[in-house]
Design a protein around this motif. Sequence first.
Motif, PDB file in Angstrom:
ATOM      1  N   ILE A 112     -46.100  96.983  34.912  1.00 54.43           N
ATOM      2  CA  ILE A 112     -46.735  97.955  34.014  1.00 54.43           C
ATOM      3  C   ILE A 112     -46.776  99.338  34.651  1.00 54.43           C
ATOM      4  O   ILE A 112     -46.484 100.350  33.994  1.00 54.43           O
ATOM      5  CB  ILE A 112     -48.152  97.484  33.642  1.00 54.43           C
ATOM      6  N   LEU A 113     -47.114  99.409  35.925  1.00 52.57           N
ATOM      7  CA  LEU A 113     -47.138 100.702  36.629  1.00 52.57           C
ATOM      8  C   LEU A 113     -45.754 101.324  36.679  1.00 52.57           C
ATOM      9  O   LEU A 113     -45.609 102.547  36.577  1.00 52.57           O
ATOM     10  CB  LEU A 113     -47.690 100.514  38.042  1.00 52.57           C
ATOM     11  N   SER A 114     -44.723 100.476  36.814  1.00 48.48           N
ATOM     12  CA  SER A 114     -43.362 101.008  36.780  1.00 48.48           C
ATOM     13  C   SER A 114     -43.038 101.555  35.400  1.00 48.48           C
ATOM     14  O   SER A 114     -42.217 102.472  35.253  1.00 48.48           O
ATOM     15  CB  SER A 114     -42.356  99.924  37.169  1.00 48.48           C
ATOM     16  N   GLY A 115     -43.695 101.009  34.351  1.00 44.63           N
ATOM     17  CA  GLY A 115     -43.529 101.546  32.998  1.00 44.63           C
ATOM     18  C   GLY A 115     -44.095 102.945  32.875  1.00 44.63           C
ATOM     19  O   GLY A 115     -43.493 103.832  32.248  1.00 44.63           O
ATOM     20  N   TYR A 116     -45.266 103.188  33.471  1.00 44.04           N
ATOM     21  CA  TYR A 116     -45.834 104.542  33.497  1.00 44.04           C
ATOM     22  C   TYR A 116     -44.903 105.493  34.253  1.00 44.04           C
ATOM     23  O   TYR A 116     -44.682 106.633  33.828  1.00 44.04           O
ATOM     24  CB  TYR A 116     -47.212 104.524  34.164  1.00 44.04           C
ATOM     25  N   TRP A 117     -44.392 105.015  35.367  1.00 44.43           N
ATOM     26  CA  TRP A 117     -43.449 105.812  36.155  1.00 44.43           C
ATOM     27  C   TRP A 117     -42.225 106.158  35.310  1.00 44.43           C
ATOM     28  O   TRP A 117     -41.776 107.319  35.285  1.00 44.43           O
ATOM     29  CB  TRP A 117     -43.064 105.020  37.397  1.00 44.43           C
ATOM     30  N   HIS A 118     -41.706 105.166  34.593  1.00 39.50           N
ATOM     31  CA  HIS A 118     -40.540 105.371  33.739  1.00 39.50           C
ATOM     32  C   HIS A 118     -40.830 106.405  32.648  1.00 39.50           C
ATOM     33  O   HIS A 118     -40.008 107.280  32.357  1.00 39.50           O
ATOM     34  CB  HIS A 118     -40.137 104.029  33.119  1.00 39.50           C
ATOM     35  N   ALA A 119     -42.006 106.314  32.026  1.00 40.68           N
ATOM     36  CA  ALA A 119     -42.373 107.237  30.951  1.00 40.68           C
ATOM     37  C   ALA A 119     -42.515 108.664  31.479  1.00 40.68           C
ATOM     38  O   ALA A 119     -42.052 109.625  30.837  1.00 40.68           O
ATOM     39  CB  ALA A 119     -43.677 106.779  30.304  1.00 40.68           C
ATOM     40  N   LEU A 120     -43.142 108.814  32.635  1.00 37.43           N
ATOM     41  CA  LEU A 120     -43.297 110.147  33.223  1.00 37.43           C
ATOM     42  C   LEU A 120     -41.944 110.757  33.557  1.00 37.43           C
ATOM     43  O   LEU A 120     -41.721 111.963  33.354  1.00 37.43           O
ATOM     44  CB  LEU A 120     -44.158 110.061  34.485  1.00 37.43           C
ATOM     45  N   SER A 121     -41.033 109.938  34.048  1.00 37.34           N
ATOM     46  CA  SER A 121     -39.704 110.420  34.391  1.00 37.34           C
ATOM     47  C   SER A 121     -38.905 110.793  33.149  1.00 37.34           C
ATOM     48  O   SER A 121     -38.215 111.821  33.112  1.00 37.34           O
ATOM     49  CB  SER A 121     -38.962 109.343  35.191  1.00 37.34           C
ATOM     50  N   MET A 122     -39.024 109.968  32.092  1.00 33.13           N
ATOM     51  CA  MET A 122     -38.219 110.154  30.892  1.00 33.13           C
ATOM     52  C   MET A 122     -38.692 111.333  30.042  1.00 33.13           C
ATOM     53  O   MET A 122     -37.887 112.146  29.584  1.00 33.13           O
ATOM     54  CB  MET A 122     -38.242 108.872  30.058  1.00 33.13           C
ATOM     55  N   TYR A 123     -40.003 111.429  29.847  1.00 35.11           N
ATOM     56  CA  TYR A 123     -40.524 112.419  28.902  1.00 35.11           C
ATOM     57  C   TYR A 123     -41.045 113.694  29.548  1.00 35.11           C
ATOM     58  O   TYR A 123     -41.156 114.725  28.884  1.00 35.11           O
ATOM     59  CB  TYR A 123     -41.640 111.781  28.070  1.00 35.11           C
ATOM     60  N   PHE A 124     -41.379 113.631  30.836  1.00 33.03           N
ATOM     61  CA  PHE A 124     -41.932 114.817  31.505  1.00 33.03           C
ATOM     62  C   PHE A 124     -41.119 115.231  32.721  1.00 33.03           C
ATOM     63  O   PHE A 124     -41.451 116.210  33.377  1.00 33.03           O
ATOM     64  CB  PHE A 124     -43.388 114.559  31.933  1.00 33.03           C
ATOM     65  N   ASN A 125     -40.061 114.469  33.000  1.00 35.42           N
ATOM     66  CA  ASN A 125     -39.170 114.777  34.118  1.00 35.42           C
ATOM     67  C   ASN A 125     -39.943 114.874  35.438  1.00 35.42           C
ATOM     68  O   ASN A 125     -39.696 115.755  36.266  1.00 35.42           O
ATOM     69  CB  ASN A 125     -38.407 116.077  33.843  1.00 35.42           C
ATOM     70  N   ILE A 126     -40.932 113.976  35.602  1.00 37.41           N
ATOM     71  CA  ILE A 126     -41.743 113.937  36.820  1.00 37.41           C
ATOM     72  C   ILE A 126     -41.349 112.707  37.622  1.00 37.41           C
ATOM     73  O   ILE A 126     -41.439 111.582  37.146  1.00 37.41           O
ATOM     74  CB  ILE A 126     -43.248 113.870  36.480  1.00 37.41           C
ATOM     75  N   VAL A 127     -40.920 112.912  38.832  1.00 32.70           N
ATOM     76  CA  VAL A 127     -40.531 111.831  39.739  1.00 32.70           C
ATOM     77  C   VAL A 127     -39.428 110.968  39.106  1.00 32.70           C
ATOM     78  O   VAL A 127     -39.691 110.127  38.254  1.00 32.70           O
ATOM     79  CB  VAL A 127     -41.737 110.931  40.115  1.00 32.70           C
ATOM     80  N   GLY A 128     -38.200 111.207  39.496  1.00 30.32           N
ATOM     81  CA  GLY A 128     -37.065 110.498  38.917  1.00 30.32           C
ATOM     82  C   GLY A 128     -37.194 108.980  39.011  1.00 30.32           C
ATOM     83  O   GLY A 128     -37.706 108.442  40.001  1.00 30.32           O
ATOM     84  N   PHE A 129     -36.737 108.307  37.982  1.00 28.43           N
ATOM     85  CA  PHE A 129     -36.793 106.841  37.929  1.00 28.43           C
ATOM     86  C   PHE A 129     -35.434 106.306  38.356  1.00 28.43           C
ATOM     87  O   PHE A 129     -34.436 106.493  37.646  1.00 28.43           O
ATOM     88  CB  PHE A 129     -37.136 106.385  36.506  1.00 28.43           C
ATOM     89  N   PRO A 130     -35.334 105.621  39.491  1.00 34.01           N
ATOM     90  CA  PRO A 130     -34.024 105.280  40.068  1.00 34.01           C
ATOM     91  C   PRO A 130     -33.406 103.967  39.579  1.00 34.01           C
ATOM     92  O   PRO A 130     -32.269 103.665  39.941  1.00 34.01           O
ATOM     93  CB  PRO A 130     -34.362 105.155  41.561  1.00 34.01           C
TER      94      PRO A 130
END
Length: 218
Positions: A146-164
């Motif tokens: 679930i936390l990786s989902g938040y990470w993914h959303a931040l990367s996708m929609y806000f371009n914060i911390v790239g999702f590798p």
Amino acid sequence: MLISGIFMKKILGLSIFLFLVTIPFIVSIEPIFTLIYYFTSISLFVFCIIFLSSFNFNFFKKDFLYIISPYYISVISCMLLGFIPSYIFFNNTYYYYDVNAYGRLFNVVLFSLLAAFIHSVCLDSKIKYPLLNILKYYAFGCLILILSGYWHALSMYFNIVGFPFETRAHVHGSGKENYDILGRVTGFAAEPSYFVPFVLDFMIISLIINKKKIFGLA
């Protein structure tokens, strides 16, 4: 013998913890996650064999049949009511090698054996491994996804911390150009249909663990 028994129980707890925490890793298409899952699951399986050979331990509890049988009944029913009629009446050929049937069968058998072992150590009168720990370990693994989902959303929609991690996050299907959606949130899971069940599991287990605080139940 006492020291050996205590050591074995500690290894047992660690093996169960690592296996349950890494269960969500199996739904990723990243090789590293798959390798970690198989390492923890096969390690637990090997430990099961050592544990069984070292102690007078009843591996299989009859109660487990009542738990696992609905799963196998549903699989067999799908085959009888789905694949077979589709082949006989509509002449639809289903190529099992396209979905890696042997790999899926291996996963089902391995998971069933490990689930039977964990179920047994929780009920065994000598071990009595806490069921609450089982729920917490699995919930923790779901939380990681679930936390990786938040990470993914931040990367996708806000371009914060790239999702590798590689996923099937792209939107596909008819009329997709009419939707202002950059992609689908998957976390490190391969796609949303793999991600959501773990979210639901986490919600349900959280209610079970915290039922006293939420509902005031004894």
